[in-house]
Design a protein around this motif. Sequence first.
Motif, mmCIF file in Angstrom:
data_model
loop_
_atom_site.group_PDB
_atom_site.id
_atom_site.type_symbol
_atom_site.label_atom_id
_atom_site.label_comp_id
_atom_site.label_asym_id
_atom_site.label_seq_id
_atom_site.Cartn_x
_atom_site.Cartn_y
_atom_site.Cartn_z
ATOM 1 N N LYS A 348 0.810 -1.222 0.000
ATOM 2 C CA LYS A 348 0.000 0.000 0.000
ATOM 3 C C LYS A 348 0.844 1.274 0.000
ATOM 4 O O LYS A 348 0.381 2.334 -0.428
ATOM 5 N N GLU A 349 2.102 1.178 0.457
ATOM 6 C CA GLU A 349 2.948 2.364 0.513
ATOM 7 C C GLU A 349 3.282 2.896 -0.878
ATOM 8 O O GLU A 349 3.660 4.056 -1.030
ATOM 9 N N THR A 350 3.144 2.064 -1.906
ATOM 10 C CA THR A 350 3.466 2.537 -3.263
ATOM 11 C C THR A 350 2.485 3.607 -3.737
ATOM 12 O O THR A 350 2.787 4.358 -4.662
ATOM 13 N N PHE A 351 1.302 3.681 -3.091
ATOM 14 C CA PHE A 351 0.357 4.748 -3.445
ATOM 15 C C PHE A 351 0.897 6.133 -3.063
ATOM 16 O O PHE A 351 0.377 7.149 -3.546
ATOM 17 N N GLN A 352 1.902 6.177 -2.193
ATOM 18 C CA GLN A 352 2.434 7.473 -1.759
ATOM 19 C C GLN A 352 2.971 8.291 -2.935
ATOM 20 O O GLN A 352 2.996 9.518 -2.875
ATOM 21 N N SER A 353 3.399 7.614 -4.001
ATOM 22 C CA SER A 353 4.008 8.348 -5.125
ATOM 23 C C SER A 353 2.997 9.134 -5.936
ATOM 24 O O SER A 353 3.382 9.944 -6.795
ATOM 25 N N ILE A 354 1.687 8.914 -5.720
ATOM 26 C CA ILE A 354 0.676 9.721 -6.422
ATOM 27 C C ILE A 354 -0.186 10.503 -5.443
ATOM 28 O O ILE A 354 -1.169 11.133 -5.838
ATOM 29 N N ARG A 355 0.183 10.469 -4.184
ATOM 30 C CA ARG A 355 -0.629 11.100 -3.141
ATOM 31 C C ARG A 355 -0.590 12.620 -3.264
ATOM 32 O O ARG A 355 0.459 13.221 -3.442
ATOM 33 N N MET A 356 -1.764 13.245 -3.178
ATOM 34 C CA MET A 356 -1.871 14.700 -3.141
ATOM 35 C C MET A 356 -2.980 15.072 -2.170
ATOM 36 O O MET A 356 -3.883 14.273 -1.904
ATOM 37 N N SER A 357 -2.901 16.284 -1.623
ATOM 38 C CA SER A 357 -3.954 16.747 -0.719
ATOM 39 C C SER A 357 -4.364 18.161 -1.082
ATOM 40 O O SER A 357 -3.581 18.926 -1.651
ATOM 41 N N ALA A 358 -5.603 18.468 -0.786
ATOM 42 C CA ALA A 358 -6.141 19.810 -1.012
ATOM 43 C C ALA A 358 -6.977 20.197 0.201
ATOM 44 O O ALA A 358 -7.744 19.379 0.723
ATOM 45 N N ASP A 359 -6.837 21.410 0.659
ATOM 46 C CA ASP A 359 -7.540 21.853 1.867
ATOM 47 C C ASP A 359 -9.052 21.739 1.734
ATOM 48 O O ASP A 359 -9.748 21.501 2.729
ATOM 49 N N TYR A 360 -9.559 21.874 0.519
ATOM 50 C CA TYR A 360 -11.005 21.852 0.318
ATOM 51 C C TYR A 360 -11.536 20.430 0.126
ATOM 52 O O TYR A 360 -12.745 20.229 0.007
ATOM 53 N N LEU A 361 -10.661 19.432 0.085
ATOM 54 C CA LEU A 361 -11.104 18.070 -0.193
ATOM 55 C C LEU A 361 -10.580 17.070 0.834
ATOM 56 O O LEU A 361 -11.364 16.422 1.529
ATOM 57 N N ASN A 362 -9.268 16.938 0.917
ATOM 58 C CA ASN A 362 -8.665 15.947 1.826
ATOM 59 C C ASN A 362 -7.477 16.561 2.558
ATOM 60 O O ASN A 362 -6.329 16.200 2.310
ATOM 61 N N PRO A 363 -7.731 17.507 3.448
ATOM 62 C CA PRO A 363 -6.631 18.171 4.151
ATOM 63 C C PRO A 363 -5.786 17.170 4.934
ATOM 64 O O PRO A 363 -6.269 16.107 5.349
ATOM 65 N N GLU A 364 -4.529 17.509 5.118
ATOM 66 C CA GLU A 364 -3.617 16.615 5.835
ATOM 67 C C GLU A 364 -4.089 16.353 7.267
ATOM 68 O O GLU A 364 -3.788 15.297 7.841
ATOM 69 N N SER A 365 -4.836 17.268 7.820
ATOM 70 C CA SER A 365 -5.355 17.059 9.183
ATOM 71 C C SER A 365 -6.297 15.862 9.241
ATOM 72 O O SER A 365 -6.419 15.211 10.286
ATOM 73 N N ASP A 366 -6.973 15.550 8.120
ATOM 74 C CA ASP A 366 -7.835 14.366 8.081
ATOM 75 C C ASP A 366 -7.011 13.098 8.288
ATOM 76 O O ASP A 366 -7.414 12.192 9.023
ATOM 77 N N GLU A 367 -5.873 13.034 7.602
ATOM 78 C CA GLU A 367 -5.023 11.859 7.731
ATOM 79 C C GLU A 367 -4.525 11.709 9.169
ATOM 80 O O GLU A 367 -4.505 10.604 9.727
ATOM 81 N N GLU A 368 -4.156 12.815 9.762
ATOM 82 C CA GLU A 368 -3.687 12.778 11.150
ATOM 83 C C GLU A 368 -4.781 12.301 12.089
ATOM 84 O O GLU A 368 -4.502 11.639 13.098
ATOM 85 N N ALA A 369 -6.028 12.609 11.736
ATOM 86 C CA ALA A 369 -7.168 12.201 12.568
ATOM 87 C C ALA A 369 -7.689 10.811 12.202
ATOM 88 O O ALA A 369 -8.652 10.330 12.809
ATOM 89 N N GLY A 370 -7.086 10.174 11.193
ATOM 90 C CA GLY A 370 -7.508 8.843 10.791
ATOM 91 C C GLY A 370 -8.741 8.824 9.912
ATOM 92 O O GLY A 370 -9.401 7.781 9.791
ATOM 93 N N VAL A 371 -9.072 9.945 9.279
ATOM 94 C CA VAL A 371 -10.228 10.009 8.380
ATOM 95 C C VAL A 371 -9.809 9.473 7.006
ATOM 96 O O VAL A 371 -8.871 9.994 6.402
ATOM 97 N N PRO A 372 -10.467 8.433 6.474
ATOM 98 C CA PRO A 372 -10.065 7.861 5.187
ATOM 99 C C PRO A 372 -10.642 8.624 4.001
ATOM 100 O O PRO A 372 -11.862 8.633 3.789
ATOM 101 N N ASN A 373 -9.777 9.261 3.236
ATOM 102 C CA ASN A 373 -10.170 9.917 1.994
ATOM 103 C C ASN A 373 -9.547 9.130 0.837
ATOM 104 O O ASN A 373 -8.329 9.151 0.643
ATOM 105 N N LEU A 374 -10.354 8.424 0.077
ATOM 106 C CA LEU A 374 -9.847 7.475 -0.905
ATOM 107 C C LEU A 374 -9.201 8.141 -2.108
ATOM 108 O O LEU A 374 -8.532 7.474 -2.899
ATOM 109 N N VAL A 375 -9.357 9.434 -2.270
ATOM 110 C CA VAL A 375 -8.761 10.132 -3.408
ATOM 111 C C VAL A 375 -7.244 10.020 -3.404
ATOM 112 O O VAL A 375 -6.603 10.155 -4.443
#
Length: 522
Positions: A348-375
């Motif tokens: 699953k770590e190979t998905f990191q190479s296409i990972r992006m975040s946007a404040d209006y969609l999947n902010p990094e704070s979601d990941e820190e809180a364990g919120v799964p954003n499949l984008v």
Amino acid sequence: MTVGADVQEQTVEQRRASAGELFGDLFLGPELASQDAYRSMINTATEVLIREFAASAKPYSGAAPESLLAALERQPVCPEEPSETMSELLNRLGADMLRHSAVVTHPACVAHLHCPPLMASLAAEAWIAASNQSMDSWDQSMAGTMLEEHVMAWLCGLYGLAETGDGVFTSGGTQSNLMGLLLARNHYAAVRWNWNVQQRGLPAASCRLRILCSEEAHFTVKQSAALLGLGEQAVVTIKTDSRHRMRKDDLLLKLKELKGSGLLPFALVATAGTTDFGAIDPLEELAAIARQNGMWFHVDAAYGGALAMSESQRARLRGIEEADSVTVDFHKGFYQPISCGAFLVRDKETFQSIRMSADYLNPESDEEAGVPNLVVKSIQTTRRFDALKLYLSLQHVGGRKFGEMVDHTVRLAQDTAVLIKAEPRLALLAEPELGTVVFRYMPVSRELNDDNSLHWADELNARIRDRLLADGWAVLARTRVWGRQCLKMTLLNPLTESAHTAIIIRKIVEAGLALETEQQAG
């Protein structure tokens, strides 16, 4: 008082009532009137679907393209005001469109990897469309996100991927193959050059990157190479054996030649189910070669992936568990409505190479809180809740019956091949591996010993297909093998039996003989 002041003085309830009066009958909502309208609309749509499509006695009406367009052009695409009730509209469009569609549930609709969808999946489609969940972020899908993750964990287990595996639903094999080679390219650049392609673009040395696949691999391997900025020239094809499988000896030879020329083979694509012959490359051997040469191993199991559901057939996929990434389509052997596919990875770590975040969609704070954003593991943003229809189908049908359906279509292809070999006017091109049967009509009237006679035979095979389609007897596929025009049956339909394919074979021979007679007469 100005208009603006009037609007400001309206209460919220008054504005809502006004909107409800204007648009309330167009949407499914909490009002009983809208629910009754929806129920009536769906009931009418169902009746028309059954009458004009499901109950059809033929796999196609035989209507020519120009007549279909002429019927549709009688009505403007967007009238200023509607001229029909919804019931009238559905009945007219059913007659103009559904009546003249490929009836994928008919036993004689045997052209493409185009399956009849399970009824459970049709029920799920109604929920998917009405609830309109978007699978990119948690707050647009909630329970849908968790169900997709639940199904994805099961899929990783089905294909023997490690506990570190993961995946995402896709539109199908084209997107999944692109994602496989995208991750392969990014991984190679990071490991070999410590280079982040997503941030920095392609390095200068990328012109030396090469992808290897069989000469019968899906065209999307070359398409993906082009889209990834490597060009079609980056794809090196490997010869196939008499069963249309990638040859290990030619692969090793090509690898040696590439390395000797200073080129960089970074990905090996194996096919588990080629489009024409259903051939399955030797996955275990190819996995070992990929590991020995530091290549990403991608398995395109868009067609053959359903074998995993069969106790008697799943061993043919042995080696798929060694893949770095896997493509599987559910709108083929899993009997799901288009579109429905998945892309799986072993790590699953190979998905990191296409990972992006946007404040209006999947902010990094979601990941820190364990919120799964499949984008974060998809190249799509807005995406349908396709996991629901596969899940509902699996729950309703069960694994045993799924396996029986797969077994049935494999046996059907084998039985149909026997029938073709027994017919003097037909030549079988190869023993079927999955559900595809490729063959050729051999003319009575000419010896096939020169270019002109071979060209005539090619034309005759094409015309046989067209004649059966125009008469509504069968929807057949065509392809070319060794440069010659051939016919193909793709037997994905569990409702098709050898009695049906025997009739199709008889009609093919009758059409061929009739066309030969017509040609001799004029």
